[in-house]
Scaffold this motif. Structure first.
Motif, PDB file in Angstrom:
ATOM      1  N   ARG A  34      74.915  27.468  57.706  1.00 15.21           N
ATOM      2  CA  ARG A  34      75.552  28.737  57.338  1.00 15.21           C
ATOM      3  C   ARG A  34      74.539  29.700  56.726  1.00 15.21           C
ATOM      4  NH1 ARG A  34      79.766  25.342  55.307  1.00 15.21           N
ATOM      5  NH2 ARG A  34      79.094  25.757  53.165  1.00 15.21           N
ATOM      6  N   ALA A  35      73.601  29.165  55.940  1.00 15.11           N
ATOM      7  CA  ALA A  35      72.570  30.024  55.347  1.00 15.11           C
ATOM      8  C   ALA A  35      71.719  30.667  56.438  1.00 15.11           C
ATOM      9  CB  ALA A  35      71.697  29.208  54.397  1.00 15.11           C
ATOM     10  N   ALA A  36      71.351  29.887  57.441  1.00 18.01           N
ATOM     11  CA  ALA A  36      70.543  30.416  58.541  1.00 18.01           C
ATOM     12  C   ALA A  36      71.283  31.529  59.277  1.00 18.01           C
ATOM     13  CB  ALA A  36      70.186  29.281  59.507  1.00 18.01           C
ATOM     14  N   GLU A  37      72.592  31.361  59.471  1.00 17.35           N
ATOM     15  CA  GLU A  37      73.387  32.388  60.150  1.00 17.35           C
ATOM     16  C   GLU A  37      73.384  33.693  59.353  1.00 17.35           C
ATOM     17  OE1 GLU A  37      77.229  30.680  60.614  1.00 17.35           O
ATOM     18  OE2 GLU A  37      76.659  29.401  62.310  1.00 17.35           O
ATOM     19  N   GLN A  38      73.540  33.593  58.049  1.00 15.76           N
ATOM     20  CA  GLN A  38      73.573  34.791  57.224  1.00 15.76           C
ATOM     21  C   GLN A  38      72.215  35.487  57.160  1.00 15.76           C
ATOM     22  OE1 GLN A  38      75.535  34.829  53.465  1.00 15.76           O
ATOM     23  NE2 GLN A  38      76.874  33.133  53.991  1.00 15.76           N
ATOM     24  N   LEU A  39      71.163  34.693  57.209  1.00 12.38           N
ATOM     25  CA  LEU A  39      69.811  35.247  57.106  1.00 12.38           C
ATOM     26  C   LEU A  39      69.262  35.692  58.461  1.00 12.38           C
ATOM     27  CD1 LEU A  39      68.461  32.549  54.658  1.00 12.38           C
ATOM     28  CD2 LEU A  39      68.620  34.996  54.128  1.00 12.38           C
ATOM     29  N   PHE A  40      70.013  35.387  59.537  1.00 14.53           N
ATOM     30  CA  PHE A  40      69.569  35.671  60.897  1.00 14.53           C
ATOM     31  C   PHE A  40      68.234  34.981  61.182  1.00 14.53           C
ATOM     32  CE2 PHE A  40      72.274  39.261  59.684  1.00 14.53           C
ATOM     33  CZ  PHE A  40      73.206  39.229  60.711  1.00 14.53           C
ATOM     34  N   LEU A  41      68.135  33.736  60.720  1.00 13.06           N
ATOM     35  CA  LEU A  41      66.965  32.896  60.949  1.00 13.06           C
ATOM     36  C   LEU A  41      67.394  31.606  61.626  1.00 13.06           C
ATOM     37  CD1 LEU A  41      65.224  33.190  57.450  1.00 13.06           C
ATOM     38  CD2 LEU A  41      64.544  34.374  59.545  1.00 13.06           C
ATOM     39  N   SER A  42      66.446  30.896  62.188  1.00 13.20           N
ATOM     40  CA  SER A  42      66.752  29.563  62.711  1.00 13.20           C
ATOM     41  C   SER A  42      66.853  28.594  61.539  1.00 13.20           C
ATOM     42  CB  SER A  42      65.658  29.106  63.678  1.00 13.20           C
ATOM     43  OG  SER A  42      64.432  28.930  62.973  1.00 13.20           O
ATOM     44  N   GLN A  43      67.536  27.482  61.769  1.00 13.68           N
ATOM     45  CA  GLN A  43      67.660  26.503  60.695  1.00 13.68           C
ATOM     46  C   GLN A  43      66.299  25.924  60.332  1.00 13.68           C
ATOM     47  OE1 GLN A  43      70.940  23.829  61.134  1.00 13.68           O
ATOM     48  NE2 GLN A  43      70.131  22.328  59.687  1.00 13.68           N
ATOM     49  N   SER A  44      65.415  25.782  61.331  1.00 17.32           N
ATOM     50  CA  SER A  44      64.084  25.255  61.049  1.00 17.32           C
ATOM     51  C   SER A  44      63.282  26.231  60.179  1.00 17.32           C
ATOM     52  CB  SER A  44      63.333  24.982  62.363  1.00 17.32           C
ATOM     53  OG  SER A  44      63.172  26.177  63.110  1.00 17.32           O
ATOM     54  N   ALA A  45      63.491  27.544  60.371  1.00 12.61           N
ATOM     55  CA  ALA A  45      62.800  28.537  59.548  1.00 12.61           C
ATOM     56  C   ALA A  45      63.272  28.457  58.101  1.00 12.61           C
ATOM     57  CB  ALA A  45      63.024  29.940  60.107  1.00 12.61           C
ATOM     58  N   VAL A  46      64.584  28.241  57.914  1.00 14.31           N
ATOM     59  CA  VAL A  46      65.116  28.087  56.557  1.00 14.31           C
ATOM     60  C   VAL A  46      64.547  26.829  55.917  1.00 14.31           C
ATOM     61  CG1 VAL A  46      67.218  27.657  55.217  1.00 14.31           C
ATOM     62  CG2 VAL A  46      67.225  29.377  57.033  1.00 14.31           C
ATOM     63  N   SER A  47      64.502  25.731  56.667  1.00 15.73           N
ATOM     64  CA  SER A  47      63.954  24.482  56.137  1.00 15.73           C
ATOM     65  C   SER A  47      62.481  24.639  55.773  1.00 15.73           C
ATOM     66  CB  SER A  47      64.116  23.360  57.175  1.00 15.73           C
ATOM     67  OG  SER A  47      65.480  23.112  57.439  1.00 15.73           O
TER      68      SER A  47
END
Length: 318
Positions: A34-47
């Motif tokens: 959900r964080a990745a969706e809000q940030l318009f980033l991939s989940q790997s980028a958030v990680s």
């Protein structure tokens, strides 16, 4: 003590400020997807961003828990200061330029239920066309399950909905409070008994009714209020919009119960009457919802002020 200070300053100087934004969204959502969706980033980028922050702060910050993540004690201690710092950055950026609605407003997306859109949307469109003629206005169906992420991500700017328990991160204010009335044909027994007749409640309960709800199943909002008193109506027809229901009332013996402000719009061009509801229930409250992080954002504040001004200028909505 002296040995720690240069290290602390060095850590801050190497810290990418974008990491704090990632930290804030993950902290609120407790879920990387959900964080990745809000940030318009991939989940790997958030990680990857979290990994960088973990290395620089020498702490896990978030640990897996069920289908999401849980903040560590250090993350809990950091959160209030990070939240405040991000708010200050946002305010500083807003002060750097003067706000001009005619120049800065490009688009407004409002979420609302199908039941109220035919009544509210034309008024909203007319109002904003006078204020900002070039603005694109979108009305979308509200999804209460994703309301927080929709507001936070900017997929919607505002939402109009009945009063609901709001979760952290969603701010709201009362938009209008309205009593319920009954719409019927002039020949209906309820319309013939007179406003003060003791038999009005009996006629109401013996009649068949139309329920208006965008949901496929479940009670309409007025039936939730009736249920508090142990009252159950005879629902003959269920539909999605008040306008459709009003046309059915005109050609049937069915009754339609709805908020007074919306009833005037529905009954305006139909041969139906607006009558007092003969059974006392709580008034309907419609609230305006927005992302609490955008509480002082100039664009969001302007939208809210305009909608309140619209209500004050339109007696049919009040």
């Amino acid at each position: 003590m002296h040995g720690n200070e240069p290290a602390s300053r060095n850590t801050l100087s190497r810290m990418d400020l974008n990491l704090f934004r990632v930290f804030a969204v993950v902290y609120r959502e407790r879920n990387l997807t959900r964080a990745a969706e809000q940030l318009f980033l991939s989940q790997s980028a958030v990680s990857h961003a979290l990994t960088r922050m973990r290395e620089q702060l020498d702490d896990a910050l978030f640990v897996r828990e069920g289908h999401g993540v849980c903040p560590t004690p250090l993350a809990h201690r950091l959160w209030p200061d990070i939240e405040q710092a991000l708010l200050l950055f946002q305010q500083a950026m807003q002060r750097s330029t003067s706000f001009d609605a005619s120049r800065d407003i490009k688009q407004l997306t409002i979420a609302m239920n199908d039941e109220i859109e035919p009544v509210f949307l034309p008024q909203i469109v007319q109002w904003f066309q006078q204020q900002v003629p070039h603005m694109q206005l979108n009305s979308v169906r509200i999804d209460r399950q994703t309301l927080r992420s929709d507001l936070s991500s900017g997929r919607i700017d505002l939402a109009i909905d009945i009063a609901q328990p709001s979760e952290r991160g969603i701010a709201h204010q009362l938009l209008l409070r309205d009593e319920f009335v009954v719409l019927s044909r002039p020949e209906h027994p309820l319309a013939q008994v007179g406003l003060g007749a003791k038999t009005a409640a009996s006629h109401y309960m013996q009649a068949e009714h139309i329920a208006v709800s965008a949901r496929r199943t479940g009670r309409a909002v007025e039936d939730f209020l009736f249920a508090k008193q142990g009252i159950e109506r005879q629902i003959k027809i269920r539909c999605q919009q008040y306008e459709s229901a009003g046309r059915i009332v005109q050609s049937s013996a069915l009754l339609l119960t709805m908020p007074r402000s919306l009833a005037h719009q529905v009954a305006e061009h139909l041969d139906i009457q607006i009558l007092p509801l003969p059974i006392a229930i709580e008034d309907l409250e419609l609230h305006l919802y927005w992302d609490s992080e955008k509480q002082n954002e100039q664009q969001t504040l302007w939208f809210r002020q305009q909608l309140m001004a619209l209500l004050n200028a339109q007696p049919n909505i009040q």
